[in-house]
Design an enzyme around this catalytic site. Structure first.
Site, short mmCIF file in Angstrom:
data_model
loop_
_atom_site.label_atom_id
_atom_site.label_comp_id
_atom_site.label_asym_id
_atom_site.label_seq_id
_atom_site.Cartn_x
_atom_site.Cartn_y
_atom_site.Cartn_z
N SER A 11 29.59 -26.32 -22.03
CA SER A 11 30.05 -25.16 -22.54
C SER A 11 31.38 -25.54 -22.97
O SER A 11 32.12 -26.17 -22.13
CB SER A 11 29.66 -23.92 -21.57
N LYS A 17 30.25 -27.93 -14.41
CA LYS A 17 29.75 -28.65 -15.55
C LYS A 17 30.78 -29.70 -16.16
O LYS A 17 30.31 -30.94 -16.57
CB LYS A 17 29.84 -27.75 -16.85
#
Length: 333
Positions: A213, A235
């Site tokens: 993302s 992430k």
């Protein structure tokens, strides 16, 4: 000395002569009969290998040169399964994962597709085929059967925050979120993705595409506050681990995902969250899925990371030339 001419590997099959109304089909190879040899399209990919003669079992009768009444001998050039790139999609039960899995299955002339989901229910949801494996990304041993023999891995797994019950939007304020036990970003987006990378590397996977993302450059990004999960932090840590793994990789940091049709917008690539400073911060899920597939085809995406968004529908020209799009990518991380 007689001159030798190199010819492609072929085999012959006997098919009914086509009628004047339609062309016949060989039920064994699914190729349309015609008066000239047919060649099944083989993708131009460095991961492909020349087919082994063991890839087909051909009986002597199928190689017969005898013509029979109502039949014509046809020579057909075929790609064996060894010619196709085997791709595993993890998170295949998610909204973007389902789209990607379906897109790959529709391109069976290019890819042998596998999926990995968390539960038997998710497997049934996407068709329940034998090429869908059930595994827990937090347990590396459950990933081995799915990853063994794979050429490329596309990681679409992600922790999913849930809204706490009782929120009333009419009263104003913001909803509160939480993560299920065992499904926090640290466990899913870091440990789970690290496990996938490790098992893939051990299995000799040649390419890993990781979908993340945008927003990871900002520790104070609102997504990090959801359920106190710091999802973008974990992430980003997995992305760095992949970049350091030595396996050829592509990291796609998608903008806000939208449940809209794909293929009708101009796509944009960027770096370091620069696109978040513009009005083009979102992208349709089918477009993310398509970019994952296209990334496997071009050298321009190897050892590269990029942000991905799109212009609004009706603005710009829908992206069709992915080589030109990927040529804009300059950063390895």
């Amino acid at each position: 000395m007689a001159k030798l001419t190199r010819v492609p590997w072929v085999f012959s099959c006997t098919v009914p002569a086509p009628s004047s109304k339609s062309l016949g089909h060989c039920h064994k190879c699914n190729c349309v009969a015609s008066s000239t040899p047919l060649t099944r399209k083989v993708p131009d990919c460095s991961t492909l290998s020349w087919p082994s003669f063991n890839s087909f079992s051909i009986s002597s009768s199928s190689l017969s040169t005898r013509n029979k009444k109502g039949f014509r001998r046809k020579t057909v050039v075929l790609a064996s399964m060894a010619d196709l790139s085997t791709v595993l999609v993890t998170g295949a039960g998610g909204r973007t994962g389902q789209i990607l899995y379906k897109k790959l299955k529709e391109r069976s002339d290019q890819f042998v597709t596998r999926g990995l989901v968390r539960t038997p229910e998710s497997k049934e949801k996407i068709g329940g085929a034998d090429d869908v494996f059930v595994g827990d990304i937090r347990d590396p041993s459950t990933l081995v059967p799915a990853i063994q023999g794979v050429d490329a891995l596309i990681i679409l797994t992600s922790a999913v925050p849930r809204m706490k019950p009782g929120f009333d939007p009419t009263k104003g304020g913001r909803p509160e979120f939480y993560f299920d036990d065992g499904a926090y970003p640290e466990q899913v987006d870091w440990i789970g993705q690290k496990n996938q990378i490790d098992v893939a590397k051990e299995a000799g996977v040649k390419r890993i595409v990781l979908v993340g993302s945008m927003g990871g450059t900002n520790l104070n990004h609102p997504l990090n506050s959801l359920g106190n999960g710091n999802i973008l932090v974990w992430k980003r840590k997995a992305e760095q681990y992949l970049a350091d793994s030595g396996v050829p990789y592509t990291i796609i940091r998608a903008g806000g995902l939208q449940d809209r049709d794909g293929g009708i917008r101009e796509l944009l690539v960027g770096k370091d969250d620069e696109l978040l400073q513009t009005e083009t911060r979102t992208i349709a899920r089918p477009d993310v899925a398509e970019v994952c597939i296209q990334a496997l085809k071009f050298e321009e995406t190897k050892f590269k990371a990029f942000d991905l968004a799109s212009k609004p529908e009706g603005v710009g020209i829908p992206t069709k030339d992915f080589k030109a799009l990927f040529s804009q990518i300059t950063t390895p991380f």
